[in-house]
Design an enzyme around this catalytic site. Structure first.
Site, PDB file in Angstrom:
ATOM      1  N   ALA A  11       1.907  -8.778  -0.829  1.00  0.00           N
ATOM      2  CA  ALA A  11       1.394  -9.687  -1.859  1.00  0.00           C
ATOM      3  C   ALA A  11       1.405  -9.040  -3.244  1.00  0.00           C
ATOM      4  CB  ALA A  11      -0.031 -10.129  -1.505  1.00  0.00           C
ATOM      5  N   CYS A  12       1.751  -7.774  -3.318  1.00  0.00           N
ATOM      6  CA  CYS A  12       1.719  -7.014  -4.573  1.00  0.00           C
ATOM      7  C   CYS A  12       3.126  -6.831  -5.130  1.00  0.00           C
ATOM      8  CB  CYS A  12       1.077  -5.654  -4.311  1.00  0.00           C
ATOM      9  SG  CYS A  12       1.257  -4.481  -5.663  1.00  0.00           S
ATOM     10  N   GLY A  13       3.347  -7.253  -6.359  1.00  0.00           N
ATOM     11  CA  GLY A  13       4.655  -7.112  -6.997  1.00  0.00           C
ATOM     12  C   GLY A  13       5.089  -5.664  -7.128  1.00  0.00           C
TER      13      GLY A  13
END
Length: 141
Positions: A11-13
C-alpha cells in the site's frame, strides 16, 4: 542470482518503487509482508543494528498508533519501542531491504540503489514521475 529481501507494504508508494528498482536490477527478491508477518524481536534488533540507526529512527510517525501511544514523548526505552513495534507492525518504517552489500531503510526509495549488487537494466521512473535511472541503467542523482 543475488539474495535480496524486502520488508514490504504494497500500500506504500515508496515500498512499491523500491521493489520495482530491485526487479529492475534483474532480481526477484524475497518479499516479506511485514504487516502480516512481522519480524521476530531478534530479527528486528538485527535489522536495526545492521542499518546502524536508532530504534526511534525506525519508528513510523504518521500512523495512528504513534499518536495514541504518545510515542513523540521521549520517555520510552529502546526495548519498549521495539516491543511496541512488534505489537503494532505499522509502526515499523519501510521498506527495509537486506542484500549482501548491506541493510537499509529505503526512504527515499532510491537508497536501495546503494546496496543492490547488480546494476539497473533500464530506465526507471518513480510513481510520482521522478526519473531515478537513465536509459543506460545509471543513477541520475
Amino acid at each position: 542470482m543475488s539474495n535480496i529481501t524486502i520488508y514490504h507494504n504494497p500500500a506504500c508508494g515508496t515500498s512499491r518503487n523500491t521493489l520495482e528498482m530491485i526487479r529492475n536490477s534483474g532480481t526477484e527478491p524475497t518479499i516479506i509482508y511485514y504487516l502480516e508477518t512481522p519480524p521476530s524481536r531478534d530479527e528486528l534488533i538485527k535489522l536495526i543494528a545492521d542499518m546502524a540507526i536508532s530504534v526511534r529512527e525506525l519508528l513510523r510517525k504518521n500512523v495512528e498508533p504513534y499518536e495514541q501511544l504518545h510515542l513523540a514523548q521521549d520517555k520510552f526505552t529502546d526495548d519498549q519501542l521495539i516491543e511496541l513495534m512488534l505489537e503494532n507492525p505499522i509502526l515499523i518504517n519501510r521498506p527495509i531491504v537486506v542484500t549482501e552489500i548491506g541493510t537499509r531503510l529505503c526512504r527515499p526509495s532510491e537508497v536501495v540503489l546503494d546496496i543492490l549488487p547488480s546494476q539497473q537494466q533500464q530506465a526507471f521512473t518513480k510513481e510520482d514521475g521522478e526519473k531515478v535511472v537513465d536509459k543506460d541503467g545509471k543513477r541520475i542523482k
